[in-house]
Design an enzyme around this catalytic site. Structure first.
Site, PDB file in Angstrom:
ATOM      1  N   HIS A  93      39.794  31.910 -30.793  1.00  0.00           N
ATOM      2  CA  HIS A  93      40.750  31.517 -29.736  1.00  0.00           C
ATOM      3  C   HIS A  93      42.051  31.052 -30.395  1.00  0.00           C
ATOM      4  O   HIS A  93      42.028  30.368 -31.415  1.00  0.00           O
ATOM      5  CB  HIS A  93      40.139  30.408 -28.879  1.00  0.00           C
ATOM      6  CG  HIS A  93      40.915  30.191 -27.610  1.00  0.00           C
ATOM      7  ND1 HIS A  93      42.147  29.595 -27.608  1.00  0.00           N
ATOM      8  CD2 HIS A  93      40.654  30.533 -26.325  1.00  0.00           C
ATOM      9  CE1 HIS A  93      42.608  29.563 -26.356  1.00  0.00           C
ATOM     10  NE2 HIS A  93      41.719  30.130 -25.565  1.00  0.00           N
ATOM     11  N   GLU A 132      44.288  38.074 -25.302  1.00  0.00           N
ATOM     12  CA  GLU A 132      44.850  36.843 -24.720  1.00  0.00           C
ATOM     13  C   GLU A 132      46.122  36.457 -25.475  1.00  0.00           C
ATOM     14  O   GLU A 132      46.068  35.802 -26.510  1.00  0.00           O
ATOM     15  CB  GLU A 132      43.829  35.703 -24.762  1.00  0.00           C
ATOM     16  CG  GLU A 132      44.293  34.540 -23.922  1.00  0.00           C
ATOM     17  CD  GLU A 132      43.270  33.417 -23.840  1.00  0.00           C
ATOM     18  OE1 GLU A 132      42.405  33.489 -22.949  1.00  0.00           O
ATOM     19  OE2 GLU A 132      43.338  32.491 -24.642  1.00  0.00           O
TER      20      GLU A 132
HETATM   21  P1  PGA Z   1      43.979  29.601 -18.898  1.00  0.00           P
HETATM   22  O1  PGA Z   1      43.216  29.580 -20.294  1.00  0.00           O
HETATM   23  O2  PGA Z   1      43.155  30.386 -17.936  1.00  0.00           O
HETATM   24  O3  PGA Z   1      44.096  28.153 -18.506  1.00  0.00           O
HETATM   25  O4  PGA Z   1      45.316  30.233 -19.145  1.00  0.00           O
HETATM   26  C1  PGA Z   1      42.583  30.716 -20.790  1.00  0.00           C
HETATM   27  C2  PGA Z   1      42.133  30.521 -22.202  1.00  0.00           C
HETATM   28  O5  PGA Z   1      42.875  29.913 -23.002  1.00  0.00           O
HETATM   29  O6  PGA Z   1      41.039  30.980 -22.590  1.00  0.00           O
END
Ligand code: PGA
Length: 230
Positions: free
Chosen positions: A96, A152
């Site tokens: 992450h 992401e």
């Molecule tokens: P968010 O976070 O949905 O609050 O943007 C997603 C993540 O960081 O996995």
């Protein structure tokens, strides 16, 4: 294939709060619901009470850890190993961007963790900021066996409760690029400001195999709406 819905609670909730969350979440469903594609990713100390509750109530929700040590076992104070997690969780989140931003994790660390998860047969959700990350990780692993890729971009993650909307067409194009780079068979999820309003636009794209939900997963009623829309 039914899409994966992943709740990433990050560093939130206590034991009491997750058990209450579960109670309220389940009340939103009539019963007999198949939750086998819904994954709750909680901090380490919450995994055992959650596992026990799910087993006792025979609920098919899956559990995920938010990270794991890159070392198998030994003198690594403060770390949690895969051997300690393997009978508690079904998935492990890896790489992450918050782990890179705040804890200096490298893509080489991520590759080492992927290799360990493969050794122990645990499924992984590998977070990637770009196709360049994927290319870099690929140099240090032999396959993406058991992996789901999560596109992401850090700029899309909600901040202080404020969502930063993304265009699902652009996300779908990115998902296709990840699949091509991973060898065609890869499954790609999207994460970043997904909420009950935006989820439909992402799930409508055949290229996107699921979503990771941070902020919007903290409220059980909101997360139940998200799960229902899948
Ligand atoms: P968010 O976070 O949905 O609050 O943007 C997603 C993540 O960081 O996995």
């Amino acid at each position: 294939m039914k899409k994966l819905i992943v709740a990433n609670w990050k560093e939130n909730k206590t034991r009491g709060e997750v058990l209450e969350w579960l109670k309220v979440f389940l009340k939103e469903f009539a019963g007999g619901q198949d939750f086998s594609r819904t994954i709750l990713c909680a901090s380490y100390p919450l995994l055992y009470p959650l596992r026990r509750e799910l087993e006792q109530r025979r609920i098919s929700l899956k559990l995920g850890a938010q990270d794991v040590s890159r070392f198998e076992q030994g003198a690594y104070t403060g770390e949690v190993s895969l051997r300690q997690l393997v009978d508690l969780v079904d998935y492990v989140l890896l790489g992450h961007s918050e782990r890179q931003k705040y804890f200096g994790e490298t893509l080489e660390d991520v590759a080492a963790k992927i290799r360990l998860c493969q050794k122990y047969g645990l499924k992984t959700l590998i977070f990637l900021r770009s196709v360049a990350d994927l290319k870099e990780i690929k140099k240090n692993i032999s396959s993406f066996k058991g992996a789901f890729l999560v596109y992401e971009p850090p700029s899309a993650i909600s901040q202080k409760g404020v969502y930063r909307a993304q265009d699902s067409t652009a996300v779908a194009e990115a998902a296709s690029a990840f699949k091509r780079e991973a060898g065609g068979t890869g499954r790609v999820l999207y994460g970043g400001s997904v909420n009950a309003e935006s989820i439909g636009s992402f799930l409508a794209c055949p290229e996107i195999d699921g979503v990771v939900v941070g902020q919007a997963s903290l409220e059980p009623v909101v997360f139940a709406r998200i799960v229902k829309s899948a």
